[in-house]
Design a protein around this motif. Sequence first.
Motif, PDB file in Angstrom:
ATOM      1  N   CYS A  16       0.777  -1.022   0.022  1.00  0.00           N
ATOM      2  CA  CYS A  16      -0.019  -0.079  -0.070  1.00  0.00           C
ATOM      3  C   CYS A  16       0.886   1.273   0.023  1.00  0.00           C
ATOM      4  O   CYS A  16       1.757   1.381   0.875  1.00  0.00           O
ATOM      5  CB  CYS A  16      -0.726  -0.141   1.066  1.00  0.00           C
ATOM      6  N   TRP A  17       0.624   2.084  -0.743  1.00  0.00           N
ATOM      7  CA  TRP A  17       1.332   3.475  -1.131  1.00  0.00           C
ATOM      8  C   TRP A  17       1.089   4.513   0.015  1.00  0.00           C
ATOM      9  O   TRP A  17       1.595   5.391   0.066  1.00  0.00           O
ATOM     10  CB  TRP A  17       1.175   4.173  -2.299  1.00  0.00           C
ATOM     11  N   CYS A  18       0.040   3.941   1.031  1.00  0.00           N
ATOM     12  CA  CYS A  18      -0.120   4.999   1.923  1.00  0.00           C
ATOM     13  C   CYS A  18       1.040   5.047   3.081  1.00  0.00           C
ATOM     14  O   CYS A  18       1.208   5.738   3.935  1.00  0.00           O
ATOM     15  CB  CYS A  18      -1.541   4.934   2.602  1.00  0.00           C
ATOM     16  N   GLY A  19       1.698   4.006   3.011  1.00  0.00           N
ATOM     17  CA  GLY A  19       2.862   3.596   3.825  1.00  0.00           C
ATOM     18  C   GLY A  19       2.422   2.979   5.056  1.00  0.00           C
ATOM     19  O   GLY A  19       3.249   2.527   6.023  1.00  0.00           O
ATOM     20  N   CYS A  20       1.212   2.243   5.195  1.00  0.00           N
ATOM     21  CA  CYS A  20       0.865   1.165   6.088  1.00  0.00           C
ATOM     22  C   CYS A  20       1.536  -0.153   6.103  1.00  0.00           C
ATOM     23  O   CYS A  20       1.609  -0.653   7.137  1.00  0.00           O
ATOM     24  CB  CYS A  20      -0.866   1.115   6.110  1.00  0.00           C
ATOM     25  N   GLY A  21       2.216  -0.154   4.903  1.00  0.00           N
ATOM     26  CA  GLY A  21       2.728  -1.575   4.785  1.00  0.00           C
ATOM     27  C   GLY A  21       2.158  -2.775   4.470  1.00  0.00           C
ATOM     28  O   GLY A  21       2.609  -4.095   4.389  1.00  0.00           O
ATOM     29  N   GLN A  32      -8.338  -0.565   0.135  1.00  0.00           N
ATOM     30  CA  GLN A  32      -9.541   0.333   0.124  1.00  0.00           C
ATOM     31  C   GLN A  32      -9.572   1.356   0.896  1.00  0.00           C
ATOM     32  O   GLN A  32      -9.343   1.199   2.299  1.00  0.00           O
ATOM     33  CB  GLN A  32     -10.630  -0.406   0.240  1.00  0.00           C
ATOM     34  N   GLY A  33      -9.725   2.636   0.533  1.00  0.00           N
ATOM     35  CA  GLY A  33      -9.809   3.880   1.533  1.00  0.00           C
ATOM     36  C   GLY A  33      -8.317   4.500   1.761  1.00  0.00           C
ATOM     37  O   GLY A  33      -8.459   5.705   2.255  1.00  0.00           O
ATOM     38  N   HIS A  34      -7.476   3.584   1.644  1.00  0.00           N
ATOM     39  CA  HIS A  34      -6.007   4.307   1.898  1.00  0.00           C
ATOM     40  C   HIS A  34      -5.435   5.452   1.051  1.00  0.00           C
ATOM     41  O   HIS A  34      -4.528   6.027   1.431  1.00  0.00           O
ATOM     42  CB  HIS A  34      -5.044   3.137   2.073  1.00  0.00           C
ATOM     43  N   ASP A  35      -6.307   5.297  -0.121  1.00  0.00           N
ATOM     44  CA  ASP A  35      -5.792   6.418  -1.214  1.00  0.00           C
ATOM     45  C   ASP A  35      -5.890   7.817  -0.541  1.00  0.00           C
ATOM     46  O   ASP A  35      -5.371   8.921  -0.693  1.00  0.00           O
ATOM     47  CB  ASP A  35      -6.329   6.312  -2.394  1.00  0.00           C
ATOM     48  N   LYS A  36      -7.144   7.872   0.197  1.00  0.00           N
ATOM     49  CA  LYS A  36      -7.627   9.095   0.919  1.00  0.00           C
ATOM     50  C   LYS A  36      -6.828   9.374   1.918  1.00  0.00           C
ATOM     51  O   LYS A  36      -6.477  10.824   2.209  1.00  0.00           O
ATOM     52  CB  LYS A  36      -9.041   9.106   1.270  1.00  0.00           C
ATOM     53  N   ILE A  37      -6.396   8.528   2.732  1.00  0.00           N
ATOM     54  CA  ILE A  37      -5.422   8.579   3.850  1.00  0.00           C
ATOM     55  C   ILE A  37      -3.944   9.276   3.201  1.00  0.00           C
ATOM     56  O   ILE A  37      -3.605  10.342   3.851  1.00  0.00           O
ATOM     57  CB  ILE A  37      -5.002   7.420   4.609  1.00  0.00           C
ATOM     58  N   ALA A  40      -4.685  12.909   2.164  1.00  0.00           N
ATOM     59  CA  ALA A  40      -4.783  13.910   3.477  1.00  0.00           C
ATOM     60  C   ALA A  40      -3.265  14.137   3.972  1.00  0.00           C
ATOM     61  O   ALA A  40      -3.202  15.169   4.368  1.00  0.00           O
ATOM     62  CB  ALA A  40      -5.720  13.236   4.430  1.00  0.00           C
ATOM     63  N   ALA A  41      -2.655  12.945   3.919  1.00  0.00           N
ATOM     64  CA  ALA A  41      -1.223  13.166   4.609  1.00  0.00           C
ATOM     65  C   ALA A  41      -0.310  14.183   3.778  1.00  0.00           C
ATOM     66  O   ALA A  41       0.042  15.210   4.194  1.00  0.00           O
ATOM     67  CB  ALA A  41      -0.386  12.003   4.817  1.00  0.00           C
ATOM     68  N   VAL A  42      -0.576  14.164   2.377  1.00  0.00           N
ATOM     69  CA  VAL A  42      -0.035  15.152   1.546  1.00  0.00           C
ATOM     70  C   VAL A  42      -0.464  16.506   1.580  1.00  0.00           C
ATOM     71  O   VAL A  42       0.437  17.343   1.711  1.00  0.00           O
ATOM     72  CB  VAL A  42       0.097  14.634   0.018  1.00  0.00           C
ATOM     73  N   TYR A  47       1.132  21.140   2.148  1.00  0.00           N
ATOM     74  CA  TYR A  47       0.261  22.277   2.114  1.00  0.00           C
ATOM     75  C   TYR A  47      -0.302  22.846   3.437  1.00  0.00           C
ATOM     76  O   TYR A  47      -1.152  23.855   3.394  1.00  0.00           O
ATOM     77  CB  TYR A  47      -0.833  22.206   1.053  1.00  0.00           C
ATOM     78  N   GLY A  48       0.089  22.228   4.466  1.00  0.00           N
ATOM     79  CA  GLY A  48      -0.442  22.775   5.931  1.00  0.00           C
ATOM     80  C   GLY A  48      -1.902  22.728   5.959  1.00  0.00           C
ATOM     81  O   GLY A  48      -2.690  23.583   6.678  1.00  0.00           O
ATOM     82  N   ASN A  49      -2.643  21.620   5.398  1.00  0.00           N
ATOM     83  CA  ASN A  49      -3.990  21.272   5.297  1.00  0.00           C
ATOM     84  C   ASN A  49      -4.794  22.369   4.728  1.00  0.00           C
ATOM     85  O   ASN A  49      -5.770  22.639   5.089  1.00  0.00           O
ATOM     86  CB  ASN A  49      -4.397  21.024   6.630  1.00  0.00           C
ATOM     87  N   ASN A  50      -4.083  23.094   3.759  1.00  0.00           N
ATOM     88  CA  ASN A  50      -4.939  24.218   3.090  1.00  0.00           C
ATOM     89  C   ASN A  50      -4.988  24.033   1.800  1.00  0.00           C
ATOM     90  O   ASN A  50      -3.992  24.184   0.795  1.00  0.00           O
ATOM     91  CB  ASN A  50      -3.755  25.555   3.322  1.00  0.00           C
ATOM     92  N   VAL A  51      -6.077  23.892   1.280  1.00  0.00           N
ATOM     93  CA  VAL A  51      -6.543  23.661  -0.200  1.00  0.00           C
ATOM     94  C   VAL A  51      -5.873  24.937  -1.091  1.00  0.00           C
ATOM     95  O   VAL A  51      -5.544  24.644  -2.137  1.00  0.00           O
ATOM     96  CB  VAL A  51      -7.758  23.169  -0.230  1.00  0.00           C
ATOM     97  N   VAL A  52      -6.157  25.904  -0.549  1.00  0.00           N
ATOM     98  CA  VAL A  52      -6.040  27.132  -1.142  1.00  0.00           C
ATOM     99  C   VAL A  52      -4.494  27.088  -1.647  1.00  0.00           C
ATOM    100  O   VAL A  52      -3.963  27.481  -2.876  1.00  0.00           O
ATOM    101  CB  VAL A  52      -6.255  28.596  -0.370  1.00  0.00           C
ATOM    102  N   ARG A  53      -3.526  26.656  -0.867  1.00  0.00           N
ATOM    103  CA  ARG A  53      -2.231  26.684  -0.933  1.00  0.00           C
ATOM    104  C   ARG A  53      -1.895  25.597  -2.131  1.00  0.00           C
ATOM    105  O   ARG A  53      -1.027  25.702  -3.022  1.00  0.00           O
ATOM    106  CB  ARG A  53      -1.431  26.116   0.358  1.00  0.00           C
ATOM    107  N   LEU A  54      -2.694  24.466  -1.931  1.00  0.00           N
ATOM    108  CA  LEU A  54      -2.470  23.204  -3.027  1.00  0.00           C
ATOM    109  C   LEU A  54      -2.869  23.896  -4.369  1.00  0.00           C
ATOM    110  O   LEU A  54      -1.948  23.618  -5.284  1.00  0.00           O
ATOM    111  CB  LEU A  54      -3.558  22.162  -2.731  1.00  0.00           C
TER     112      LEU A  54
END
Length: 100
Positions: A16-21, A32-37, A40-42, A47-54
Amino acid sequence: MTLEAKPGQPAPTGRCWCGCGTTTGPGAYFRQGHDKIAEAAVLATRYGNNVVRLLAHHGFSSEISAVNEAEARGIWVVCPECEYRGAPASVINHQKKADH
């Protein structure tokens, strides 16, 4: 999430590319669902959890729409009954829920 590797894109590794191993199915990048994890981590780390910065980092603004670009590239579509926009599967789900 199962995707076919595209030119310039790394191939799935079986992990898994989320890093969970954890292991993934054939051709899958994520459990399943780890793409969203991972997404969110990226957003948090880059981007400091800021969509405007993204959006700004990728050249979008209130005048340069990411939504319009997705439509122009044929990646997103518009519901023929209203102004809802999204991936084709999302528009189909929307149409079923909106009963049109």
